[in-house]
Write a protein that holds these residues in place. Structure first.
Motif: not given
Length: 419
Positions: A8-9, A4-6, A2
């Motif tokens: 990247e976003k 990592s996704d944040n 999670v």
């Protein structure tokens, strides 16, 4: 996962923000230099450059920034915005200032030009300059300037707008005309001032050479009355002394034109002045001479004041009324007095339905000593207009076979309680 996704976003958002800033800087049409001393960087964009230049400097550890803009209003800003900014400033200039494009279409017109030509200045925007000046194209110097593609320097204008005109060009990058700035300085007031200066010198001579002997003769007539027969005394009282007083009155009026009484101005509502102060005086006069007086007053003026000398204004309007009475040829006459808020002034129309003033003499009715009446001195209208001019206003006349209208314009101010 999670996190990592944040992350990247967030990286995508930051990249989008960076692209937004870069595109914004590219679109700026003017040069600038921005220095950030805490980051140790300088961003500089030159005229004609699409991409800015970024350089490193020695950071000073302080959170200081410095921004220098190099804006050329004629190329970097929409000229319509500049005209909007300039309009209220140019309204303070006591000369005619008009901006037109290369086709003679008005884009800016100051209040002095609008007031002197008798138009609503907002309605002139987008119209051809001939509609403002009401002259043939070949007589409009601004259009000649466009046709010659050259500015005009201090050229004398000899039409009904007597004065000096200057024009200057603002051009597009390709050399075509973006705007022609026309400034016209009216010399009519100067011409009138010269007339009054001459009148003043004449008046001083009249006062010295005639007034004193008149006073002496009048005094001796009064002194000798006790030793004269009743028939001679009657002649003195009914003819000689009144004629001497009339001559003295003419001298007094002429002196008032050359050197008018001081204006004792007070704030007053013009509509209230017309209906109450002037209306009361005209009521009995109108009944006596079988004249109908009608009023048409602009209600918007109820929250505006003029600074004026009430007694002097009464003198002006009573003089206009008496002139109308003397011009009456029909059994009855209609006089209408109206007020109108117009730009930053009040227009007062004093109109009658008399026979009108012949075109051959209408240009001379304000001249001292000009009169068509056998018993007239020709000083009433001269003095009236001088009074209005001392109130920073103007007085004009229009006439036809249907009647005569005097138009008086005075500056107005909105009442403080109505602001």
């Amino acid at each position: 996962m999670v996190m990592s996704d944040n992350l990247e976003k967030r990286m995508v958002e930051l990249e989008q923000e960076l692209q937004l800033y870069k595109r914004f800087v590219k679109q700026l049409p003017f040069p600038f230099q921005f220095t950030d001393y805490s980051l140790g960087m300088v961003m500089k964009k030159k005229r004609g450059q699409h991409e800015p230049e970024i350089h490193s400097i020695v950071a000073n550890g302080q959170d200081d920034v410095d921004l220098h803009l190099d804006i050329d209003p004629s190329t970097d800003l929409p000229f319509e915005q500049i005209e909007t900014f300039l309009a209220p400033i140019l309204d303070l200039v006591p000369h005619h200032i008009v901006f037109v494009d290369g086709n003679g279409i008005i884009t800016l017109c100051n209040l002095q030009a609008a007031n002197d030509t008798g138009v609503d200045r907002d309605s002139m925007i987008g119209k051809h300059i001939r509609e403002l000046l009401k002259l043939p194209d070949e007589l409009i110097m601004t259009l000649k300037s466009i046709e010659m593609n050259e500015p005009i320097y201090n050229q004398e204008v000899l039409d009904r707008y007597y004065g000096i005109i200057n024009t200057r060009f603002i051009r597009n990058e390709d050399g075509s005309i973006k705007r022609v700035i026309s400034m016209f300085q009216s010399l009519n007031l100067m011409k009138e001032t010269e007339k009054l200066a001459v009148a003043g010198r004449i008046a001083a001579g009249i006062a010295h050479e005639i007034r004193n002997p008149l006073t002496t003769v009048r005094g001796y007539l009064q002194f000798f009355k006790t030793d004269l027969p009743d028939r001679i005394v009657s002649l003195i009282d009914k003819l000689l002394i009144p004629e001497l007083d009339r001559a003295n009155g003419i001298i007094t009026d002429f002196l008032n034109i050359a050197k008018p009484a001081e204006v004792k101005a007070e704030k007053m509502n013009i509509n209230q002045f017309i209906t109450e102060d002037l209306g009361i005086l005209l009521h009995s006069e109108a009944l006596l001479h079988n004249i109908e007086v009608h009023y048409n007053l602009d209600e918007r003026l109820n929250v505006y004041d003029v600074e004026a000398d009430k007694n002097q204004l009464l003198q002006v309007f009573l003089n206009l009324f008496h002139n109308a009475v003397e011009a009456k040829v029909k059994k009855t006459m209609r006089v209408s007095i109206s007020s109108k808020l117009y730009n930053n002034i009040v227009q007062i129309y004093f109109c009658d339905d008399g026979p009108g003033i012949p075109l051959t003499i209408i240009d001379h009715i304000f001249d001292p000593f000009f009169s068509t009446k056998e018993t007239g001195t020709g000083l009433g209208l001269s003095l009236s207009r001088k009074i209005i001019e001392l109130h920073k206003g103007t007085m004009k006349v229009q006439s036809s076979a249907e009647g005569t209208s005097f138009i008086i314009e005075l500056p107005v101010n909105k009442q403080e309680s109505a602001s």
